[in-house]
Design a protein around this motif. Structure first.
Motif, PDB file in Angstrom:
ATOM      1  N   UNK A  59       1.491  25.959  93.443  1.00  0.00           N
ATOM      2  CA  UNK A  59       1.868  26.921  94.466  1.00  0.00           C
ATOM      3  C   UNK A  59       1.699  26.418  95.883  1.00  0.00           C
ATOM      4  N   UNK A  60       0.632  25.675  96.165  1.00  0.00           N
ATOM      5  CA  UNK A  60       0.374  25.273  97.553  1.00  0.00           C
ATOM      6  C   UNK A  60       1.429  24.312  98.080  1.00  0.00           C
ATOM      7  N   UNK A  61       2.152  23.628  97.170  1.00  0.00           N
ATOM      8  CA  UNK A  61       3.194  22.701  97.595  1.00  0.00           C
ATOM      9  C   UNK A  61       4.581  23.109  97.096  1.00  0.00           C
ATOM     10  N   UNK A  62       4.685  24.248  96.434  1.00  0.00           N
ATOM     11  CA  UNK A  62       5.986  24.741  95.991  1.00  0.00           C
ATOM     12  C   UNK A  62       6.703  23.789  95.067  1.00  0.00           C
ATOM     13  N   UNK A  63       5.970  23.181  94.123  1.00  0.00           N
ATOM     14  CA  UNK A  63       6.546  22.136  93.279  1.00  0.00           C
ATOM     15  C   UNK A  63       6.216  22.388  91.812  1.00  0.00           C
ATOM     16  N   UNK A  64       7.214  22.213  90.946  1.00  0.00           N
ATOM     17  CA  UNK A  64       6.988  22.262  89.508  1.00  0.00           C
ATOM     18  C   UNK A  64       6.750  20.847  88.993  1.00  0.00           C
ATOM     19  N   UNK A  65       5.743  20.693  88.131  1.00  0.00           N
ATOM     20  CA  UNK A  65       5.391  19.361  87.641  1.00  0.00           C
ATOM     21  C   UNK A  65       5.196  19.387  86.131  1.00  0.00           C
ATOM     22  N   UNK A  66       5.236  18.193  85.553  1.00  0.00           N
ATOM     23  CA  UNK A  66       4.830  17.970  84.168  1.00  0.00           C
ATOM     24  C   UNK A  66       3.474  17.295  84.204  1.00  0.00           C
ATOM     25  N   UNK A  67       2.550  17.744  83.357  1.00  0.00           N
ATOM     26  CA  UNK A  67       1.174  17.244  83.465  1.00  0.00           C
ATOM     27  C   UNK A  67       0.610  16.838  82.116  1.00  0.00           C
ATOM     28  N   UNK A  68       0.149  15.585  82.045  1.00  0.00           N
ATOM     29  CA  UNK A  68      -0.615  15.092  80.901  1.00  0.00           C
ATOM     30  C   UNK A  68      -2.000  14.658  81.340  1.00  0.00           C
ATOM     31  N   UNK A  69      -2.065  13.891  82.411  1.00  0.00           N
ATOM     32  CA  UNK A  69      -3.341  13.468  82.980  1.00  0.00           C
ATOM     33  C   UNK A  69      -3.105  13.088  84.437  1.00  0.00           C
ATOM     34  N   UNK A  70      -4.181  12.739  85.139  1.00  0.00           N
ATOM     35  CA  UNK A  70      -4.077  12.452  86.568  1.00  0.00           C
ATOM     36  C   UNK A  70      -3.176  11.251  86.846  1.00  0.00           C
ATOM     37  N   UNK A  71      -3.275  10.207  86.009  1.00  0.00           N
ATOM     38  CA  UNK A  71      -2.451   9.025  86.221  1.00  0.00           C
ATOM     39  C   UNK A  71      -0.978   9.318  86.091  1.00  0.00           C
ATOM     40  N   UNK A  72      -0.605  10.066  85.034  1.00  0.00           N
ATOM     41  CA  UNK A  72       0.807  10.438  84.845  1.00  0.00           C
ATOM     42  C   UNK A  72       1.300  11.308  85.991  1.00  0.00           C
ATOM     43  N   UNK A  73       0.454  12.245  86.462  1.00  0.00           N
ATOM     44  CA  UNK A  73       0.850  13.115  87.564  1.00  0.00           C
ATOM     45  C   UNK A  73       1.116  12.297  88.824  1.00  0.00           C
ATOM     46  N   UNK A  74       0.257  11.347  89.088  1.00  0.00           N
ATOM     47  CA  UNK A  74       0.431  10.525  90.286  1.00  0.00           C
ATOM     48  C   UNK A  74       1.690   9.658  90.185  1.00  0.00           C
ATOM     49  N   UNK A  75       1.936   9.100  88.998  1.00  0.00           N
ATOM     50  CA  UNK A  75       3.126   8.257  88.815  1.00  0.00           C
ATOM     51  C   UNK A  75       4.411   9.056  88.949  1.00  0.00           C
ATOM     52  N   UNK A  76       4.459  10.219  88.282  1.00  0.00           N
ATOM     53  CA  UNK A  76       5.712  10.980  88.212  1.00  0.00           C
ATOM     54  C   UNK A  76       5.964  11.859  89.427  1.00  0.00           C
ATOM     55  N   UNK A  77       4.893  12.355  90.046  1.00  0.00           N
ATOM     56  CA  UNK A  77       5.078  13.350  91.108  1.00  0.00           C
ATOM     57  C   UNK A  77       4.351  12.998  92.401  1.00  0.00           C
ATOM     58  N   UNK A  78       3.726  11.815  92.458  1.00  0.00           N
ATOM     59  CA  UNK A  78       2.972  11.451  93.652  1.00  0.00           C
ATOM     60  C   UNK A  78       3.809  11.463  94.920  1.00  0.00           C
TER      61      UNK A  78
END
Length: 322
Positions: A60-79
């Motif tokens: 919500x704070x960034x108005x973005x939908x993401x896919x989440x498995x772990x912190x590394x994947x989140x940073x790679x895909x949505x950083x």
């Protein structure tokens, strides 16, 4: 759309890799009511995607939908997208992780919480219009019934159907009458009655704070399910044969409410459904535009289409494939 009252608590969903779902939504304008969201059946559990716990999570704070498995994947895909929206420090990223983990845990508790709320509502809520919980032909616009009759005829085909409904561009978005004004007025009054009660209320999704989950209200078995199976599916079978329109086996039906000092709009998002039906409800309002990106693809821009309703009217809805 709605479910019929049922004293028995809903059964949990079965988690499978994929399921075909119709996503029925009613949007409530200021001073009006919203739309259906039901996802459980007394006869059998609905199928739900296992990806529900990892995909399409709204930050919500960034108005973005993401896919989440772990912190590394989140940073790679949505950083990159997060940085462009202001998430630049490790502290910012850690806050995003906490928000996502909280949402994942919330989703894991949804089924049990919904069963508890529905049991309380079934036992304690006093309906204002009990008749709206059981689908009747008299609730449906004569034009809609004519469309259904055509779609269930032996010689029905897509080009013939398109003579009955309004099409927008090449996005496979269509507008058609569904309910009568009399039914919509009674339905709005029922929703307002529930909103004003002290019954427990679940949120339709993570983006809307005001609305009603129609399965918890008790409208699935005798309203939403027959509406999907007997009326909508013959239409979607012709409109979206490539998306499973002929074999929709579950649904999510809910009402969301938009009003001054409450929710004013909805962020760009993906519906977890093969087909979505939006019905606008209200008493006295204008606007109500819907915006659609590229069909069944990542959003690269936002396209605007005419509003799903003539301002202030009740009876027309918009259907689109996802």
């Amino acid at each position: 759309m709605a479910d019929a009252p049922s004293p028995a608590p809903a059964r949990p969903e079965a988690l499978l890799p994929a399921a075909r779902r119709s996503h029925l939504v009613m949007d409530q304008a200021p001073g009006a009511a919203a739309a259906p969201a039901g996802n459980m059946s007394a006869a059998r559990p609905f199928l739900a995607c296992a990806c529900f716990f990892s995909d399409n999570i709204f930050v919500g704070r960034y108005g973005l939908h993401v896919r989440y498995q772990d912190a590394g994947q989140l940073r790679r895909d949505h950083g990159r997208a997060l940085r462009e929206r202001g998430c630049r420090s490790q502290e910012d990223f850690s806050a995003v992780l906490r928000e996502i983990e909280t949402e994942v845990q919330r989703r894991k508790q949804l089924i049990h919480q919904a069963v508890e709320r529905r049991a309380i509502i079934s036992k304690c809520y006093r309906q204002k219009h009990p008749e709206v919980y059981i689908l009747q032909d008299s609730f449906l616009a004569p034009e809609f019934l004519e469309i259904v009759r055509y779609c269930t005829s032996p010689d029905a085909h897509l080009h013939g159907l398109l003579r009955y409904i309004e099409s927008f561009s090449d996005k496979r978005i269509y507008r058609l009458p569904v309910f009568t004004q009399e039914f919509c007025q009674a339905f709005v009054e029922e929703l307002e009655n529930f909103e004003q009660s002290d019954m427990p209320k679940g949120r339709p999704n993570t983006m809307n704070n005001y609305g009603v989950l129609l399965n918890e209200l008790g409208m699935d078995e005798a309203f939403i399910t027959p509406l999907r199976e007997q009326y909508l599916q013959p239409i979607t079978a012709l409109l979206y044969p490539d998306l499973g329109g002929a074999c929709l086996d579950s649904h999510k039906a809910f009402v969301v409410k938009y009003s001054l000092h409450e929710d004013l709009d909805l962020s760009s998002h993906y519906d977890n459904a093969e087909v979505t039906l939006n019905v606008s409800l209200g008493k006295d309002f204008t606007e109500g535009n819907l915006y659609f990106g590229d069909f069944n693809q990542a959003l690269s821009g936002v396209m605007m289409y005419p509003p799903a309703l003539v301002p202030g009217s009740y009876s027309r809805a918009k259907v689109h494939g996802d």
